[in-house]
Design a protein around this motif. Structure first.
Motif, PDB file in Angstrom:
ATOM      1  N   ASN A   1     -12.399  72.312  75.646  1.00  0.00           N
ATOM      2  CA  ASN A   1     -12.561  72.726  74.149  1.00  0.00           C
ATOM      3  C   ASN A   1     -13.147  71.641  73.249  1.00  0.00           C
ATOM      4  N   PRO A   2     -13.914  70.939  73.647  1.00  0.00           N
ATOM      5  CA  PRO A   2     -14.505  69.822  72.768  1.00  0.00           C
ATOM      6  C   PRO A   2     -14.931  70.226  71.314  1.00  0.00           C
ATOM      7  N   GLU A   3     -15.246  71.564  71.276  1.00  0.00           N
ATOM      8  CA  GLU A   3     -15.642  71.946  69.742  1.00  0.00           C
ATOM      9  C   GLU A   3     -14.642  72.002  68.810  1.00  0.00           C
ATOM     10  N   ASN A   4     -13.521  72.018  69.273  1.00  0.00           N
ATOM     11  CA  ASN A   4     -12.034  71.827  68.389  1.00  0.00           C
ATOM     12  C   ASN A   4     -11.902  70.333  67.614  1.00  0.00           C
ATOM     13  N   VAL A   5     -12.691  69.582  68.210  1.00  0.00           N
ATOM     14  CA  VAL A   5     -12.568  68.166  67.616  1.00  0.00           C
ATOM     15  C   VAL A   5     -14.056  67.394  67.311  1.00  0.00           C
ATOM     16  N   LEU A   6     -14.978  67.938  67.944  1.00  0.00           N
ATOM     17  CA  LEU A   6     -16.460  67.355  68.048  1.00  0.00           C
ATOM     18  C   LEU A   6     -16.758  66.868  66.624  1.00  0.00           C
ATOM     19  N   GLU A   7     -16.646  67.788  65.632  1.00  0.00           N
ATOM     20  CA  GLU A   7     -17.009  67.309  64.182  1.00  0.00           C
ATOM     21  C   GLU A   7     -16.301  66.185  63.467  1.00  0.00           C
ATOM     22  N   GLN A   8     -14.855  66.002  64.051  1.00  0.00           N
ATOM     23  CA  GLN A   8     -14.410  64.871  63.665  1.00  0.00           C
ATOM     24  C   GLN A   8     -14.941  63.480  64.384  1.00  0.00           C
ATOM     25  N   TRP A   9     -15.381  63.687  65.334  1.00  0.00           N
ATOM     26  CA  TRP A   9     -16.089  62.419  66.226  1.00  0.00           C
ATOM     27  C   TRP A   9     -17.507  62.191  65.352  1.00  0.00           C
ATOM     28  N   LEU A  10     -18.005  63.118  65.220  1.00  0.00           N
ATOM     29  CA  LEU A  10     -19.578  62.954  64.736  1.00  0.00           C
ATOM     30  C   LEU A  10     -19.712  62.714  63.277  1.00  0.00           C
TER      31      LEU A  10
ATOM     32  N   ILE B   1     -21.316  63.301  74.143  1.00  0.00           N
ATOM     33  CA  ILE B   1     -21.564  64.134  75.241  1.00  0.00           C
ATOM     34  C   ILE B   1     -20.211  65.065  75.778  1.00  0.00           C
ATOM     35  N   ILE B   2     -20.349  66.257  75.929  1.00  0.00           N
ATOM     36  CA  ILE B   2     -19.509  67.046  76.393  1.00  0.00           C
ATOM     37  C   ILE B   2     -19.529  67.779  77.783  1.00  0.00           C
ATOM     38  N   HIS B   3     -18.568  68.140  78.301  1.00  0.00           N
ATOM     39  CA  HIS B   3     -18.949  68.604  79.564  1.00  0.00           C
ATOM     40  C   HIS B   3     -19.317  70.146  79.645  1.00  0.00           C
ATOM     41  N   TYR B   4     -20.045  70.589  80.511  1.00  0.00           N
ATOM     42  CA  TYR B   4     -20.398  72.080  80.825  1.00  0.00           C
ATOM     43  C   TYR B   4     -19.188  72.709  81.163  1.00  0.00           C
ATOM     44  N   GLU B   5     -18.417  72.054  81.791  1.00  0.00           N
ATOM     45  CA  GLU B   5     -17.240  72.719  82.705  1.00  0.00           C
ATOM     46  C   GLU B   5     -16.124  72.927  81.887  1.00  0.00           C
TER      47      GLU B   5
ATOM     48  N   GLY C   1     -25.936  66.276  61.947  1.00  0.00           N
ATOM     49  CA  GLY C   1     -27.347  65.673  62.218  1.00  0.00           C
ATOM     50  C   GLY C   1     -27.030  64.723  63.540  1.00  0.00           C
ATOM     51  N   LYS C   2     -26.367  64.820  64.410  1.00  0.00           N
ATOM     52  CA  LYS C   2     -26.198  63.799  65.673  1.00  0.00           C
ATOM     53  C   LYS C   2     -26.595  64.612  66.755  1.00  0.00           C
ATOM     54  N   GLU C   3     -26.847  63.613  67.836  1.00  0.00           N
ATOM     55  CA  GLU C   3     -27.350  64.054  69.171  1.00  0.00           C
ATOM     56  C   GLU C   3     -26.105  64.733  70.087  1.00  0.00           C
ATOM     57  N   LEU C   4     -26.569  65.531  70.985  1.00  0.00           N
ATOM     58  CA  LEU C   4     -25.550  66.137  71.793  1.00  0.00           C
ATOM     59  C   LEU C   4     -26.054  65.945  73.402  1.00  0.00           C
ATOM     60  N   GLY C   5     -25.184  65.618  74.097  1.00  0.00           N
ATOM     61  CA  GLY C   5     -25.640  65.503  75.747  1.00  0.00           C
ATOM     62  C   GLY C   5     -24.529  66.626  76.313  1.00  0.00           C
ATOM     63  N   LEU C   6     -25.220  67.085  77.389  1.00  0.00           N
ATOM     64  CA  LEU C   6     -24.253  67.889  78.363  1.00  0.00           C
ATOM     65  C   LEU C   6     -24.126  67.154  79.745  1.00  0.00           C
ATOM     66  N   ALA C   7     -22.936  66.960  80.069  1.00  0.00           N
ATOM     67  CA  ALA C   7     -22.463  66.188  81.170  1.00  0.00           C
ATOM     68  C   ALA C   7     -22.157  67.178  82.370  1.00  0.00           C
ATOM     69  N   LEU C   8     -22.292  67.000  83.578  1.00  0.00           N
ATOM     70  CA  LEU C   8     -22.059  67.890  84.734  1.00  0.00           C
ATOM     71  C   LEU C   8     -21.285  66.845  85.596  1.00  0.00           C
TER      72      LEU C   8
ATOM     73  N   GLU D   1     -16.324  77.159  76.822  1.00  0.00           N
ATOM     74  CA  GLU D   1     -16.742  78.605  77.068  1.00  0.00           C
ATOM     75  C   GLU D   1     -17.801  78.751  75.786  1.00  0.00           C
ATOM     76  N   ASP D   2     -18.051  77.535  74.886  1.00  0.00           N
ATOM     77  CA  ASP D   2     -18.773  77.927  73.986  1.00  0.00           C
ATOM     78  C   ASP D   2     -19.816  76.700  73.628  1.00  0.00           C
ATOM     79  N   ILE D   3     -20.555  76.607  74.610  1.00  0.00           N
ATOM     80  CA  ILE D   3     -21.473  75.324  74.533  1.00  0.00           C
ATOM     81  C   ILE D   3     -22.306  75.463  73.197  1.00  0.00           C
ATOM     82  N   ASP D   4     -22.827  76.833  72.710  1.00  0.00           N
ATOM     83  CA  ASP D   4     -23.478  77.127  71.602  1.00  0.00           C
ATOM     84  C   ASP D   4     -22.981  76.560  70.441  1.00  0.00           C
ATOM     85  N   LYS D   5     -21.599  76.680  70.216  1.00  0.00           N
ATOM     86  CA  LYS D   5     -21.024  76.225  69.219  1.00  0.00           C
ATOM     87  C   LYS D   5     -20.845  74.631  69.214  1.00  0.00           C
ATOM     88  N   ASN D   6     -20.911  74.241  70.141  1.00  0.00           N
ATOM     89  CA  ASN D   6     -21.076  72.523  70.328  1.00  0.00           C
ATOM     90  C   ASN D   6     -22.162  72.226  69.961  1.00  0.00           C
ATOM     91  N   ILE D   7     -23.299  72.814  70.156  1.00  0.00           N
ATOM     92  CA  ILE D   7     -24.625  72.506  69.948  1.00  0.00           C
ATOM     93  C   ILE D   7     -24.813  72.699  68.276  1.00  0.00           C
TER      94      ILE D   7
END
Length: 209
Positions: A67-76, A85-89, A105-112, A92-98
């Motif tokens: 659930n990286p969306e819970n802390v992503l903003e703190q990092w960015l 970079i967050i993991h697809y796996e 205003g930062k970049e996002l990568g999807l890891a597999l 359950e809410d990739i759209d929220k991370n995007i």
């Protein structure tokens, strides 16, 4: 190919030490963050520490957490952190991370993970900045590169010519040559760089591939 050295440590003191060591040789660095939810180990993971740390490096944070969306903003929101970079796996809410990355205003990568097919990402290719293919299981550095990832790179490159492909895990000189031939754009390397007695020469050799 572009080289981004990777740092995987348990304390911020160790993080700072490696950042200072690597600064003369690169403009980008990756910091791995794991809290024993998605990946079975624990690293440093307090974004507030970076707020008071001055560095000329551009940082990408590899969030190996659920659930990286819970802390992503703190990092960015940290100026030196240019992308995450967050993991697809792991969510359950990739759209929220995007959405969070776009708002910051930062970049996002999807890891597999190695066993996950890139075909699952097709609907996100035009909404994220790059894809990271792991050639090892998420976790500690020093694992061996999984050669099956080479075919994964080739088929992804054939399908999507302009996708940026980053490779993480087990990258040494021989592996770097193979992944470049397969179609990779960026490589991450950790233990091969930091455990090498001649770091400058190692980094130069990786950059020249």
């Amino acid at each position: 190919m572009k080289l981004i050295p990777a740092i995987n440590e348990q304390t911020f003191e160790e993080i700072k030490n490696k950042l200072e060591i690597i600064t003369p040789f690169t403009d980008w660095v990756q910091i791995d963050v794991s809290n024993d939810t998605f990946s079975p180990h624990v690293t440093w993971g307090n974004p507030q520490d970076l707020l008071s740390y001055q560095t000329s490096l551009n940082i990408e944070v590899h969030l190996m957490i659920d659930n990286p969306e819970n802390v992503l903003e703190q990092w960015l929101k940290i100026p030196s952190v240019k992308r995450a970079i967050i993991h697809y796996e792991s969510t359950e809410d990739i759209d929220k991370n995007i959405e969070i990355a776009q708002q910051c205003g930062k970049e996002l990568g999807l890891a597999l993970n190695p066993e996950t097919g890139w075909e699952l990402l097709t609907k996100y290719f035009d909404r994220v900045n790059f894809v990271q293919l792991l050639a090892v299981n998420p976790g500690l550095s020093g694992q061996d590169f999984n050669l099956r990832i080479l075919e994964k790179i080739r088929t992804l490159r054939d399908y999507k010519k302009n996708v940026i492909i980053e490779i993480d895990g087990g990258v040494n000189l021989n592996v770097a040559k193979l992944v470049k031939e397969a179609g990779a754009d960026i490589i991450n390397s950790s233990s091969f760089i930091f455990k090498n007695p001649d770091m400058a020469r190692t980094i130069k050799a990786l950059k020249e591939i």
